[in-house]
Scaffold this active site. Structure first.
Site: not given
Length: 390
Positions: A54, A106, A178, A203
């Site tokens: 982690r 978005y 972004d 993406k």
């Protein structure tokens, strides 16, 4: 992870080599998938740099170094999704702080702000960020962050990053960009004055519709330290195989983006000439309001196209279900072409707000197929619209 933040190497070279030297133990030229949760310690606190996955994993480190180098950033942190990365950035704020976001944003970002962080005391206002006068009219004494998508999702609006950065910094706030639609190959916001860059690596960076991930890049040491703390404390980290898949995708990002841009331009031009289409949104078209700004701050205009269908939502839905090559699906940025109806799909969370998307709008993620096939597919679907739904 830390990089030099300013390598003289070219983009394509960095994409293939940054953070990815041959494996020291075997000579493998591809970064191994370190599928482990914990690491041996020679004595308490004596490690080889990793203690628990982690907190850190060598495959994730390779990805973080690579993507930071591509963005020209000093620091980079990978997350389990784009929204997890966004959440970490918004956790830099405290109750009472105010954020300006675009009025074409978005749906997931809007949902995260309106239904999660707003309940924790963060306030936000939507505004046309491409208009500095509107930004100033919406500014509040508590404004601490400006959040911009450029190109935006789904209308492909363009914001002048350098101008907005200057305005934001003059009021002692931070600018977050972004960069998912553009990718660092087409646009590098930090070089234009942005403070933080965020990506959905799901993406274009991954590029193959087979992984979910997110990334935050910055050259601000204090921001980086806080983001690193949140990455570990909250634990929304990608697994090593996810990191491996994004690294694999990034190696071909430049050549893929060139083809995405080429195909999208052809599709946008064809749609512009189709009588069944009311309006086309693509920054590469000279008539687009942000065309000149995009040309000045981007290497290319990207692979996303949106358009409205004559006749409204009924006809748009008919087109969306009539394509043969464009797959009706959410997401974007992969090798295959996708079509979606934002009002009912990716931006459904905005349906009851002032930001509701035009129900006649369709969004295309233009892939790498033969562009003549893509154009023919859309023309056939638009013809079906006029004959079956009309």
């Amino acid at each position: 992870m830390t990089t030099d933040g300013g390598s003289p190497l070219g983009f394509e070279t960095l994409a293939i080599h940054a953070g990815q030297p041959p494996d020291r133990s075997t000579g493998a030229v591809v970064t191994p998938i370190y599928q482990t949760s914990t690491y041996s310690q020679s004595s308490v606190g004596e490690t080889l740099g990793y203690e628990y996955s982690r907190s850190g994993n060598p495959t994730r480190t390779a990805l973080e170094v690579c993507l930071a180098a591509l963005e020209g950033a000093t620091y980079g942190r990978a997350f389990s999704s784009g929204l997890a990365a966004e959440d970490a950035i918004l956790r830099l704020l405290k109750p009472g702080d105010h954020v300006l976001i675009g009025n074409d944003v978005y749906g997931g970002t809007y949902r995260l702000l309106s239904q999660v962080h707003a309940r924790a005391g963060v306030h936000f206002t939507t505004v046309a960020l491409e208009n500095p006068s509107e930004v100033m009219a919406a500014w509040q004494p508590s404004t601490r962050m400006v959040w911009v998508e450029t190109p935006s999702n789904p209308l492909l609006r363009i914001v002048d990053i350098a101008t907005l950065a200057e305005l934001t910094h003059s009021h002692h706030a931070q600018l977050v960009v972004d960069n998912t639609f553009a990718t660092p190959y087409l646009q590098r916001p930090l070089s234009l004055g942005a403070d933080i860059v965020v990506h959905s690596t799901t993406k274009y960076l991954g590029g193959h519709s087979d992984v979910v991930g997110g990334f935050v890049a910055t050259s601000d040491g204090e921001v980086a330290e806080r983001i690193a703390f949140l990455q570990n404390a909250v634990g929304a980290v990608p697994g090593p195989f996810d990191c491996f898949l994004v690294l694999r995708g990034v190696k071909t990002l430049a050549v893929r983006m060139d083809r995405h841009c080429h195909n999208a331009a052809r599709v946008a031009e064809a749609l512009s000439d189709n009588p069944a289409v009311d309006r086309v949104f693509y920054p590469g078209l000279p008539g687009h309001g942000g065309h000149e700004t995009a040309r000045s701050q981007m290497r290319g205009f990207g692979g996303m196209v949106a358009f409205t269908v004559s006749g409204g939502e009924t006809h748009a839905l008919a087109v969306a279900k009539s394509t043969a090559i464009f797959t009706l699906a959410e997401s974007l940025g992969a090798v295959e072409s996708l079509i979606e109806h934002p009002r009912r799909m990716t931006h459904a969370s905005l349906a009851d707000s002032a930001l509701a998307v035009d129900p006649a709008l369709l969004r295309l993620s233009v892939g790498l197929e033969d562009v003549d096939d893509l154009v023919a597919d859309l023309e056939t679907a638009l013809h079906v619209r006029t004959t079956d739904a009309g």
